[in-house]
Design a protein around this motif. Sequence first.
Motif, PDB file in Angstrom:
ATOM      1  N   THR A   1      28.734 -28.666  52.715  1.00 38.46           N
ATOM      2  CA  THR A   1      27.642 -27.847  53.250  1.00 38.46           C
ATOM      3  C   THR A   1      26.549 -28.714  53.874  1.00 38.46           C
ATOM      4  O   THR A   1      25.946 -28.348  54.884  1.00 38.46           O
TER       5      THR A   1
ATOM      6  N   GLY B   1      26.298 -29.534  57.600  1.00 32.56           N
ATOM      7  CA  GLY B   1      25.690 -28.555  58.487  1.00 32.56           C
ATOM      8  C   GLY B   1      24.221 -28.320  58.234  1.00 32.56           C
ATOM      9  O   GLY B   1      23.513 -27.785  59.092  1.00 32.56           O
TER      10      GLY B   1
ATOM     11  N   GLY C   1      21.655 -26.535  64.814  1.00 38.14           N
ATOM     12  CA  GLY C   1      22.984 -26.863  64.317  1.00 38.14           C
ATOM     13  C   GLY C   1      23.737 -25.627  63.882  1.00 38.14           C
ATOM     14  O   GLY C   1      23.189 -24.519  63.857  1.00 38.14           O
ATOM     15  N   TRP C   2      25.006 -25.810  63.490  1.00 36.11           N
ATOM     16  CA  TRP C   2      25.860 -24.657  63.183  1.00 36.11           C
ATOM     17  C   TRP C   2      25.445 -23.913  61.926  1.00 36.11           C
ATOM     18  O   TRP C   2      25.756 -22.736  61.767  1.00 36.11           O
ATOM     19  N   LEU C   3      24.738 -24.564  61.000  1.00 33.95           N
ATOM     20  CA  LEU C   3      24.203 -23.847  59.841  1.00 33.95           C
ATOM     21  C   LEU C   3      22.686 -23.701  59.902  1.00 33.95           C
ATOM     22  O   LEU C   3      22.104 -22.994  59.083  1.00 33.95           O
ATOM     23  N   ARG C   4      22.066 -24.373  60.863  1.00 34.18           N
ATOM     24  CA  ARG C   4      20.606 -24.358  60.941  1.00 34.18           C
ATOM     25  C   ARG C   4      20.100 -23.439  62.042  1.00 34.18           C
ATOM     26  O   ARG C   4      18.897 -23.268  62.205  1.00 34.18           O
TER      27      ARG C   4
END
Length: 449
Positions: A164, A167, A178-181
Amino acid sequence: MDRANIRQAVTDNLLEELGMTTNDYNLGNSIFAFSFLCAEVPSQLVSKWVGPDRWIPTQMVLWSIVASSQYRIASRTSFLVYRSLLGLLQGGFIPDVVLYLSYFYKHHELTVRLGFFWAAIVVADVVAAISAYALIHMRGILGLSGWRWLFLVEGMVTMFLGITSFGMMPAGPTQTSGWLRGKKGWFTPREETIIVNRVIRDDPSKGNMHNREAISFKLLWRSLMDYDLWPIYILGLTNHIPFATPNIYLTLSLKDLGFSTFQTNLLVVPSQLMHVTNMVILTYLGEMLGQLAFVAAIPQVWALPFLIWLRTVDTSAISKWTVWGVMTVFLGNPYSHPIQVGWASRNANTVRSRTVGAAMYNMCVQAGGIIAANIYREDDAPRYVRGNSVLIGIAMLNIALYVLTKLYYVARNRYRERTWNRMTEDDKLDYLAKTHDAGNKRLDFRFAS
């Protein structure tokens, strides 16, 4: 959790099942600490080269594989091998985090955030103790001991968090999308400008080096030879030993007093909660008063009466609950580590010195851990009179070291102040424009003390 759960594992008969003694346990802790400190500087160099946002998650995934694989330990040899591998992969993680946080915060803000970081480490110890209570109850499932389930499950949790983190960790305050942010990131362009300007105004050297720029051997050597940081390194070596040794043996000592495996794992929680509270208070106090050396010395004064009590009282002849109460208050001590890591970062005053200095300081802390792991010996059990005498001496030595460190930095500042004041205004401007002095070697820099 992966670092601390060995203390819970030994309460579930790990030593007995592997045919090991407490001296073997000491050796395992020493090998872990030695491997940890050997990896500190190399890890920092890799982190500075590829970026801590990439290296920290990679470290977490790699050590999670080793941590969870500990469920397969079958002998003294494999126990020692796993402790070494875990130390090598975890080494550098803490200074990597210090370097990473320095991209976002000013000096005085960093110290407080480091207090929060170490508070999270202590909270992890609390979670480890509580989860150990549940996981050790899994003894017998699939024919595995409870301590094997402890290593396996907690290692898998770390792997999930490591994946995790790839990301979740941005490269810096201006690269937060970003892809999780999220595509827009955390900050607006104006907020990014404010963050960068305030951090660089606080420490202009942060603008001289990219966060993915490798450190040359010449710069590495110059940082290692920065003698003005050596007093803090010495403090890192010795300051936590008076607490580390009793803490390593806390779960074993509680079991020897007659508490059950499950009681033991829950009874360490109050001291951890008290510890994290006092640590945050001490960190704030250091910044409020601006007296880092004297505030950081408070834990040593805290330790002395408890160590003297352990040295003189036969704990087997009094109530086990009395002993637990005394140990809880003793190990609920305020921890000066966040102050000292921030202190080293502040007095480095360059990115390359800060990078190497954080690693060097933590290497000294791990070396202190090796010393601490070997003070209580089997031939001194169960009262450890000799060991506690040594700890009393170290606590008194630490108080003297804090005073000497304070005097050293005060003397260095006074010398620079006299030199600076003898210069004319034109000389000062000429020095600021042409000097090759860098970091804490600049005449206009003053050490925190």
